[in-house]
Write a protein that holds these residues in place. Structure first.
Motif, PDB file in Angstrom:
ATOM      1  N   UNK A 134       0.785  -1.061   0.009  1.00  0.00           N
ATOM      2  CA  UNK A 134      -0.036  -0.138  -0.152  1.00  0.00           C
ATOM      3  C   UNK A 134       0.825   1.300  -0.143  1.00  0.00           C
ATOM      4  N   UNK A 135       0.469   2.488  -0.709  1.00  0.00           N
ATOM      5  CA  UNK A 135       1.294   3.583  -0.699  1.00  0.00           C
ATOM      6  C   UNK A 135       1.454   4.061   0.553  1.00  0.00           C
ATOM      7  N   UNK A 136       0.353   3.815   1.426  1.00  0.00           N
ATOM      8  CA  UNK A 136       0.585   4.450   2.859  1.00  0.00           C
ATOM      9  C   UNK A 136       1.277   3.354   3.769  1.00  0.00           C
ATOM     10  N   UNK A 137       1.828   2.439   3.176  1.00  0.00           N
ATOM     11  CA  UNK A 137       2.527   1.424   4.089  1.00  0.00           C
ATOM     12  C   UNK A 137       4.035   1.508   3.719  1.00  0.00           C
ATOM     13  N   UNK A 138       4.863   2.582   4.362  1.00  0.00           N
ATOM     14  CA  UNK A 138       6.173   2.912   3.854  1.00  0.00           C
ATOM     15  C   UNK A 138       6.970   1.715   4.762  1.00  0.00           C
ATOM     16  N   UNK A 139       6.676   1.182   5.780  1.00  0.00           N
ATOM     17  CA  UNK A 139       7.220   0.271   6.412  1.00  0.00           C
ATOM     18  C   UNK A 139       7.636  -1.115   5.510  1.00  0.00           C
ATOM     19  N   UNK A 140       6.349  -1.541   4.821  1.00  0.00           N
ATOM     20  CA  UNK A 140       6.697  -2.681   4.097  1.00  0.00           C
ATOM     21  C   UNK A 140       7.301  -2.347   2.767  1.00  0.00           C
ATOM     22  N   UNK A 141       7.222  -1.065   2.333  1.00  0.00           N
ATOM     23  CA  UNK A 141       7.968  -1.017   0.957  1.00  0.00           C
ATOM     24  C   UNK A 141       9.516  -1.020   1.372  1.00  0.00           C
ATOM     25  N   UNK A 142       9.961  -0.410   2.591  1.00  0.00           N
ATOM     26  CA  UNK A 142      11.143  -0.546   2.859  1.00  0.00           C
ATOM     27  C   UNK A 142      11.758  -2.044   2.995  1.00  0.00           C
ATOM     28  N   UNK A 143      10.823  -2.699   3.670  1.00  0.00           N
ATOM     29  CA  UNK A 143      11.363  -4.203   3.801  1.00  0.00           C
ATOM     30  C   UNK A 143      11.519  -4.668   2.727  1.00  0.00           C
ATOM     31  N   UNK A 144      10.754  -4.598   1.518  1.00  0.00           N
ATOM     32  CA  UNK A 144      10.998  -5.268   0.360  1.00  0.00           C
ATOM     33  C   UNK A 144      12.129  -4.793  -0.334  1.00  0.00           C
ATOM     34  N   UNK A 145      12.495  -3.134  -0.279  1.00  0.00           N
ATOM     35  CA  UNK A 145      13.518  -2.626  -0.919  1.00  0.00           C
ATOM     36  C   UNK A 145      14.801  -3.487  -0.273  1.00  0.00           C
ATOM     37  N   UNK A 146      14.660  -3.553   1.081  1.00  0.00           N
ATOM     38  CA  UNK A 146      15.671  -3.951   1.805  1.00  0.00           C
ATOM     39  C   UNK A 146      16.115  -5.452   1.507  1.00  0.00           C
ATOM     40  N   UNK A 147      15.182  -6.231   1.146  1.00  0.00           N
ATOM     41  CA  UNK A 147      15.230  -7.668   0.626  1.00  0.00           C
ATOM     42  C   UNK A 147      15.728  -7.722  -0.988  1.00  0.00           C
ATOM     43  N   UNK A 148      15.870  -6.554  -1.346  1.00  0.00           N
ATOM     44  CA  UNK A 148      16.206  -6.449  -2.868  1.00  0.00           C
ATOM     45  C   UNK A 148      15.271  -6.568  -3.840  1.00  0.00           C
ATOM     46  N   UNK A 149      14.042  -6.340  -3.553  1.00  0.00           N
ATOM     47  CA  UNK A 149      12.993  -6.045  -4.557  1.00  0.00           C
ATOM     48  C   UNK A 149      13.189  -4.692  -5.134  1.00  0.00           C
ATOM     49  N   UNK A 150      12.691  -4.665  -6.527  1.00  0.00           N
ATOM     50  CA  UNK A 150      12.633  -3.353  -7.289  1.00  0.00           C
ATOM     51  C   UNK A 150      11.561  -2.729  -7.423  1.00  0.00           C
ATOM     52  N   UNK A 151      11.462  -1.334  -7.131  1.00  0.00           N
ATOM     53  CA  UNK A 151      10.021  -0.647  -7.339  1.00  0.00           C
ATOM     54  C   UNK A 151       9.799  -0.540  -8.823  1.00  0.00           C
ATOM     55  N   UNK A 152       8.596  -1.078  -9.283  1.00  0.00           N
ATOM     56  CA  UNK A 152       8.416  -0.782 -10.819  1.00  0.00           C
ATOM     57  C   UNK A 152       7.430   0.319 -11.116  1.00  0.00           C
ATOM     58  N   UNK A 153       6.730   0.825  -9.967  1.00  0.00           N
ATOM     59  CA  UNK A 153       5.715   2.143 -10.364  1.00  0.00           C
ATOM     60  C   UNK A 153       4.682   1.798  -9.305  1.00  0.00           C
ATOM     61  N   UNK A 154       3.919   2.962  -9.354  1.00  0.00           N
ATOM     62  CA  UNK A 154       2.475   2.862  -8.479  1.00  0.00           C
ATOM     63  C   UNK A 154       1.376   2.569  -9.583  1.00  0.00           C
ATOM     64  N   UNK A 169       2.182   0.020  -4.471  1.00  0.00           N
ATOM     65  CA  UNK A 169       3.438   0.056  -5.275  1.00  0.00           C
ATOM     66  C   UNK A 169       3.780  -1.350  -5.692  1.00  0.00           C
ATOM     67  N   UNK A 170       4.160  -1.700  -6.610  1.00  0.00           N
ATOM     68  CA  UNK A 170       4.537  -2.880  -7.254  1.00  0.00           C
ATOM     69  C   UNK A 170       6.004  -3.012  -7.016  1.00  0.00           C
ATOM     70  N   UNK A 171       6.548  -4.243  -6.629  1.00  0.00           N
ATOM     71  CA  UNK A 171       7.729  -4.475  -6.642  1.00  0.00           C
ATOM     72  C   UNK A 171       8.175  -5.858  -7.261  1.00  0.00           C
ATOM     73  N   UNK A 172       9.019  -6.097  -7.831  1.00  0.00           N
ATOM     74  CA  UNK A 172       9.588  -7.320  -8.224  1.00  0.00           C
ATOM     75  C   UNK A 172      10.841  -7.689  -7.890  1.00  0.00           C
ATOM     76  N   UNK A 173      11.123  -9.187  -7.869  1.00  0.00           N
ATOM     77  CA  UNK A 173      12.445  -9.718  -7.699  1.00  0.00           C
ATOM     78  C   UNK A 173      12.685 -10.682  -8.818  1.00  0.00           C
ATOM     79  N   UNK A 174      13.515 -10.610  -9.602  1.00  0.00           N
ATOM     80  CA  UNK A 174      13.579 -11.460 -10.782  1.00  0.00           C
ATOM     81  C   UNK A 174      14.813 -12.544 -10.672  1.00  0.00           C
ATOM     82  N   UNK A 175      14.599 -13.703 -11.254  1.00  0.00           N
ATOM     83  CA  UNK A 175      15.642 -14.772 -11.101  1.00  0.00           C
ATOM     84  C   UNK A 175      16.997 -14.263 -11.246  1.00  0.00           C
TER      85      UNK A 175
END
Lengths: 179, 180
Positions: A134-154, A169-175
């Motif tokens: 969720x755009x209002x869930x920055x804690x979760x966004x940070x967790x995903x980024x720290x785990x190596x996910x890349x933000x692709x867009x809103x 916010x959509x994140x992805x982690x590719x093989x």
């Protein structure tokens, strides 16, 4: 003021992932009954352990990939990987939830890292892991980024959550994004 | 040949674009783009080679589709446009898809058809708040259609869909009536 205090970040406790059993229902309630945890989930907090037991039985146990996030073998949260429907089996989405008392210790990030590794090893043909926050869930966004996910867009007005349509916010982690 | 039509085509005057529901009698027109090797690479389906298969496709997929329209040029189908709504907690969104015979590419017809859909779909589908479209990164023509119709590019979703056996990056576009 105590000048002897060491201003060190507390170490993340050792966490392991394992499958759920029905006897985990009380541990499960420690996050599933907490409105602070369910705030960004579609479901309301559980109030009756019988409902939680039914959920473990009908949803968690038969799920293709659902794990308890454990400290000393006690579940403090859960993480799941759901393959996309239909033809797109190369793609799967991750969701996770953690008991409130365990927030802010790097546990979710660690669980994600373990899950990414396991998912690409165990799930045939997997090439894309995705997660939305969720755009209002920055804690979760940070967790995903720290785990190596890349933000692709809103993605605007993407899902309905408790009567409201939310931007995610959509994140992805590719093989190819090796851990 | 109809001289009037030829004159209009050559002068590239805007022609009347309308949408209507398909009928099985449209099979001959449907076959034009369904059998076109220039069109099918952009779609998940393979080029159709006979009208019987197209007829079956129309019976099984086109006619029962909850929202699919023929894109008509002066009353004659030259393509198809569809809006496929998601289910459950994703009912707020629907996916737009369109196809048009290659001889009509680059003339603004698809853009016009998309605009016609935008004018009607949010009234037709109660609770719809987001119309989205996923386009192959290499399909610049389709990206231009959406941009001219007023869609917003939200990002590139990598390795998102399997297209013709190849895992492909897709550009995500959306139209939000309250924002666009």
């Amino acid at each position: 003021m105590n000048h002897d205090e060491k201003h060190q970040k507390p170490k993340t406790p050792t966490i392991t992932l394992r499958k759920f059993t029905l006897s985990d229902v009380d541990a499960f309630m420690s996050w599933a009954a907490d409105p602070r945890v369910t705030r960004f989930q579609r479901r309301d907090p559980y109030s009756d352990p019988a409902d939680a037991l039914a959920y473990i039985t009908t949803h968690i146990l038969p799920h293709p990939w659902y794990r308890a996030i454990c400290i000393d073998n006690t579940p403090v949260g859960s993480i799941s990987v759901k393959p996309a429907p239909g033809e797109d089996r190369h793609r799967a989405s991750i969701g996770y939830r953690l008991a409130y008392d365990y927030w802010g210790k790097g546990i979710a990030t660690e669980a994600l890292k373990l899950t990414i590794k396991a998912a690409f090893e165990e799930l045939d043909h997997l090439e894309r892991l995705e997660a939305i926050a969720d755009v209002d869930n920055p804690a979760s966004q940070r967790v995903l980024e720290k785990a190596g996910f890349k933000e692709e867009g809103i993605l605007r007005k993407y899902v309905r959550l408790k009567g409201e349509t939310r931007d995610m916010v959509m994140f992805s982690f590719l093989v190819s994004d090796a851990v | 040949m109809d001289e009037q039509t030829t004159v209009i085509n050559r002068s590239r005057q805007p022609l009347t674009v309308t949408l209507r529901e398909f009928e099985l009698t449209d099979v001959d027109d449907y076959f034009v783009w369904a059998s076109d090797d220039r069109v099918s690479p952009w779609w998940r389906w393979d080029t159709f080679t006979n009208k019987e298969d197209v007829l079956t496709f129309m019976e099984e997929t086109v006619l029962p589709h909850p929202w699919m329209r023929a894109i008509c040029l002066d009353g004659r189908p030259v393509g198809a446009i569809s809006v496929t709504r998601r289910t459950a907690e994703h009912q707020c969104r629907a996916e737009l898809g369109y196809v048009i015979a290659s001889q009509y590419w680059g003339r603004g017809i698809t853009t016009e058809a998309v605009k016609l859909v935008l004018g009607t779909i949010f009234g037709d589908m109660e609770g719809l708040e987001r119309l989205e479209a996923l386009v192959l990164v290499q399909n610049v023509g389709s990206q231009k259609v959406l941009e001219k119709a007023g869609f917003t590019k939200e990002g590139i979703l990598k390795k998102y869909l399997i297209h013709k056996g190849k895992i492909s990056d897709m550009v995500m576009y959306s139209f939000i009536p309250s924002e666009n």
